[in-house]
Write a protein that holds these residues in place. Structure first.
Motif, short mmCIF file in Angstrom:
data_model
loop_
_atom_site.label_atom_id
_atom_site.label_comp_id
_atom_site.label_asym_id
_atom_site.label_seq_id
_atom_site.Cartn_x
_atom_site.Cartn_y
_atom_site.Cartn_z
N ILE A 95 0.86 -1.05 0.03
CA ILE A 95 0.06 -0.27 0.03
C ILE A 95 0.88 1.45 0.08
CG2 ILE A 95 -1.91 1.29 1.24
CD1 ILE A 95 -2.66 -1.57 2.48
N GLN A 96 1.94 1.21 0.80
CA GLN A 96 3.04 2.26 0.65
C GLN A 96 3.55 2.77 -0.74
OE1 GLN A 96 3.40 4.42 2.74
NE2 GLN A 96 5.72 5.36 2.79
N ALA A 97 3.54 1.49 -1.37
CA ALA A 97 4.11 1.64 -2.72
C ALA A 97 3.12 2.20 -3.63
CB ALA A 97 4.52 0.24 -3.09
N VAL A 98 1.79 2.04 -3.28
CA VAL A 98 0.97 2.83 -4.15
C VAL A 98 0.96 4.24 -4.01
CG1 VAL A 98 -1.55 2.99 -4.79
CG2 VAL A 98 -0.54 0.70 -4.50
N ARG A 135 -10.15 11.40 -13.95
CA ARG A 135 -10.66 12.95 -13.94
C ARG A 135 -9.24 13.73 -13.66
NH1 ARG A 135 -14.43 12.00 -8.97
NH2 ARG A 135 -12.56 10.61 -8.47
N ASP A 136 -8.26 13.30 -13.10
CA ASP A 136 -7.05 13.92 -12.60
C ASP A 136 -5.67 13.18 -13.00
OD1 ASP A 136 -7.01 12.01 -10.80
OD2 ASP A 136 -7.08 13.43 -9.15
N GLY A 137 -5.90 11.96 -13.43
CA GLY A 137 -4.82 11.08 -13.92
C GLY A 137 -3.95 10.47 -12.74
N SER A 138 -4.36 10.85 -11.48
CA SER A 138 -3.83 10.12 -10.36
C SER A 138 -3.78 8.69 -10.19
CB SER A 138 -4.32 10.95 -9.17
OG SER A 138 -5.52 10.64 -8.87
N ILE A 139 -2.84 8.06 -9.68
CA ILE A 139 -2.82 6.84 -9.31
C ILE A 139 -3.46 6.20 -7.90
CG2 ILE A 139 -1.45 4.58 -8.87
CD1 ILE A 139 0.60 5.85 -10.95
N TYR A 140 -4.52 5.59 -7.87
CA TYR A 140 -5.14 5.42 -6.59
C TYR A 140 -5.19 3.80 -6.02
CZ TYR A 140 -9.06 3.57 -9.17
OH TYR A 140 -9.98 2.84 -9.97
N PRO A 164 -0.03 -14.74 -1.80
CA PRO A 164 -1.02 -14.36 -2.88
C PRO A 164 -0.39 -14.28 -4.22
CG PRO A 164 -0.91 -12.55 -1.70
CD PRO A 164 0.18 -13.68 -0.82
N ARG A 165 -1.08 -14.97 -5.00
CA ARG A 165 -0.63 -14.64 -6.74
C ARG A 165 -0.82 -13.19 -7.11
NH1 ARG A 165 -1.13 -18.68 -10.30
NH2 ARG A 165 -0.41 -17.09 -11.99
N ALA A 166 -1.93 -12.57 -6.54
CA ALA A 166 -1.95 -11.01 -6.93
C ALA A 166 -2.67 -10.58 -5.51
CB ALA A 166 -2.86 -10.91 -8.05
N VAL A 167 -2.44 -9.19 -5.37
CA VAL A 167 -2.75 -8.25 -4.41
C VAL A 167 -3.19 -7.16 -4.87
CG1 VAL A 167 -2.16 -6.93 -2.24
CG2 VAL A 167 -1.21 -9.29 -2.65
N LEU A 168 -4.44 -6.51 -4.65
CA LEU A 168 -4.95 -5.19 -4.93
C LEU A 168 -4.71 -4.31 -3.76
CD1 LEU A 168 -6.47 -3.03 -6.67
CD2 LEU A 168 -8.48 -3.92 -5.72
N ALA A 169 -4.03 -3.26 -3.82
CA ALA A 169 -3.37 -2.30 -2.93
C ALA A 169 -3.99 -0.93 -3.20
CB ALA A 169 -1.97 -2.23 -2.77
N LEU A 170 -4.53 -0.31 -2.36
CA LEU A 170 -5.40 0.83 -2.39
C LEU A 170 -4.76 2.01 -1.51
CD1 LEU A 170 -8.95 -0.66 -2.96
CD2 LEU A 170 -7.59 0.27 -4.80
N THR A 179 -3.80 15.99 -6.51
CA THR A 179 -4.59 14.95 -6.20
C THR A 179 -5.97 15.00 -5.19
OG1 THR A 179 -5.15 12.56 -5.86
CG2 THR A 179 -3.30 13.53 -4.58
N ILE A 180 -5.68 16.22 -4.40
CA ILE A 180 -6.34 16.60 -3.18
C ILE A 180 -7.65 16.50 -3.38
CG2 ILE A 180 -5.80 19.08 -3.40
CD1 ILE A 180 -5.76 18.97 -0.33
N ARG A 181 -8.07 17.37 -4.84
CA ARG A 181 -9.60 17.59 -4.91
C ARG A 181 -10.42 16.45 -5.05
NH1 ARG A 181 -11.78 20.49 -10.49
NH2 ARG A 181 -14.22 20.06 -9.92
#
Length: 413
Positions: A95-98, A135-140, A164-170, A179-181
């Motif tokens: 998650i920190q990586a995201v 909307r703003d091109g940000s990575i979430y 896990p084979r895959a992890v979804l991190a948000l 990105t604040i808006r």
């Protein structure tokens, strides 16, 4: 006297000459040795940028976990991923990586000199998809998958058990202008409605999670989020659980404060009072009404049994007022909620109610709000977690929709 002044003048000149030589040498190295050294100059620039990244406060070697081992051939015999603490810390790192993927994007850092890759490479994972807000091109968010080629370099021929084979991190909110808006827009959405389903990020995260499950199977996929990202992770995980698809879910500092929560509490209290009044009134339905109630109870029992496989993990610091209400036992609970004194939360109208969540509370964590809400505490070496012993009505409210069976469905069963 003249001799002494002359000696001091000579020493000063020598000192100045040494400083100039050092500055000149440094300049030549950075400029690639003068004219005609364009390639070497680029290399010098890259080295300087790499050095700056390594000393950055968010660099993995500066603020990352200290005693978290990278996978090696020994994991084939005894997998570190079987340790819940190890799994929690690694997913927190993802998650920190995201967060850092978005900061790298804002500061125009590439994969070669970026901060983010260092937070997944030690664990032999790679990013295969980034979730971008159009909307703003940000990575979430991002999908991270097991990197078998990187694992081969450490003589890890198969994926360790439990990995896990895959992890979804948000990620959560980033208070920077690019990105604040949009971040605050979703924060306010949750505050007002206690739901994020109207957000384009919910749609994107759910689609990414479905795709990962279709490729690898639900037992090989995990989802994790921090703060606002934890809110999204909970809701996309719950959306799949309603369909009978259960993915491992890790929620760090999930948001628990909303205006809707207060309104729902008042409404639930009114419904509870009315239910008691109605139960005391004579009814004409007689036996037919009793059959209908029994059918609905059986339907709820069956659904509770089916959903028992989904157990989201919530990580809470009570000094963080954004998430602390998850560990608060106060507040009204609906008539369909049962209690379990073992620290696990149960919900359902019948004896078949299934365990639905594990709530972990940090017992020795930071007390100041900004640190208590931070992600870094969850990979700290000296942290102590305890499974909450109290009953959380907020978790019941968040997960209650999983157990709600329409009357029509009950009749069909």
């Amino acid at each position: 006297m003249q001799e002494m002044l002359k000696r001091r003048q000579d020493e000063t000149e020598v000192g100045c000459s040494v400083s100039l030589m050092a500055w000149s040498s440094s300049a030549k190295e950075n400029d690639g040795g003068g004219s005609g050294g364009g390639g070497a100059g680029d290399e010098g620039t890259k080295k300087r940028e790499s050095s700056e990244v390594e000393g950055h406060p968010y660099d993995f070697h500066v603020s990352g976990p200290r005693n978290l081992s990278s996978p090696n051939w020994k994991d084939l015999i005894r997998s570190s991923w079987r340790d819940p603490n190890y799994k929690r810390m690694v997913i927190a790192c993802f998650i920190q990586a995201v967060y850092l993927l978005e900061l790298d994007r804002q500061e125009k850092r590439t994969e070669e000199n970026g901060l983010a890759p260092k937070w997944w490479k030690p664990f032999k994972y790679k990013v295969t998809q980034t979730l971008i807000d159009d909307r703003d091109g940000s990575i979430y968010g991002a999908i991270l998958e097991w990197d078998r080629y990187a694992a081969f370099s450490e003589f890890i021929v198969v994926r360790p058990s439990g990995a896990p084979r895959a992890v979804l991190a948000l990620r959560g909110t980033i208070l920077k202008s690019p990105t604040i808006r949009r971040d605050l827009e979703d924060d306010l959405r949750f505050l007002a409605w206690e739901s994020l389903k109207g957000s384009v990020r919910f749609t994107g995260a759910l689609a990414a999670l479905r795709s990962a499950v279709d490729r690898f199977g639900s037992s090989n996929v995990s989802v994790g989020g921090h703060s606002l990202g934890a809110g999204f992770a909970l809701q996309v995980g719950k959306a799949l659980a309603k369909e009978g698809v259960f993915v491992e879910c890790h929620l760090f500092n999930p948001p628990s404060v909303s205006l809707a929560m207060s309104l729902k509490s008042v409404g639930e209290m009114a419904v509870s009072i009315w239910s008691r009044v109605r139960a005391a009134l004579p009814t004409r339905s007689g036996e037919g009404g009793l059959i209908e109630k029994n059918a609905e109870a059986r339907a709820v029992k069956i659904q509770c049994t089916e959903i028992s496989k989904w157990v989201p993990h919530l990580y809470v610091n009570n000094s963080d007022y954004i998430c602390c209400y998850y560990s608060d036992p106060s507040g009204p609970s609906g008539p369909e909620v049962a209690r379990d004194g073992g620290g696990l939360v149960k919900a359902g109208a019948s004896e078949g109610a299934a365990t639905t969540a594990k709530l972990f509370v940090m017992s020795n964590g930071p007390k100041k709000f900004l640190e208590a809400h931070g992600l870094q505490q969850w990979w700290s070496d000296d942290m102590e977690l305890k499974l909450a012993l109290n009953h959380s009505n907020l978790i019941n409210r968040q997960l209650r929709s999983l157990y709600a069976v329409p009357v029509a469905a009950a009749k069909m069963r």
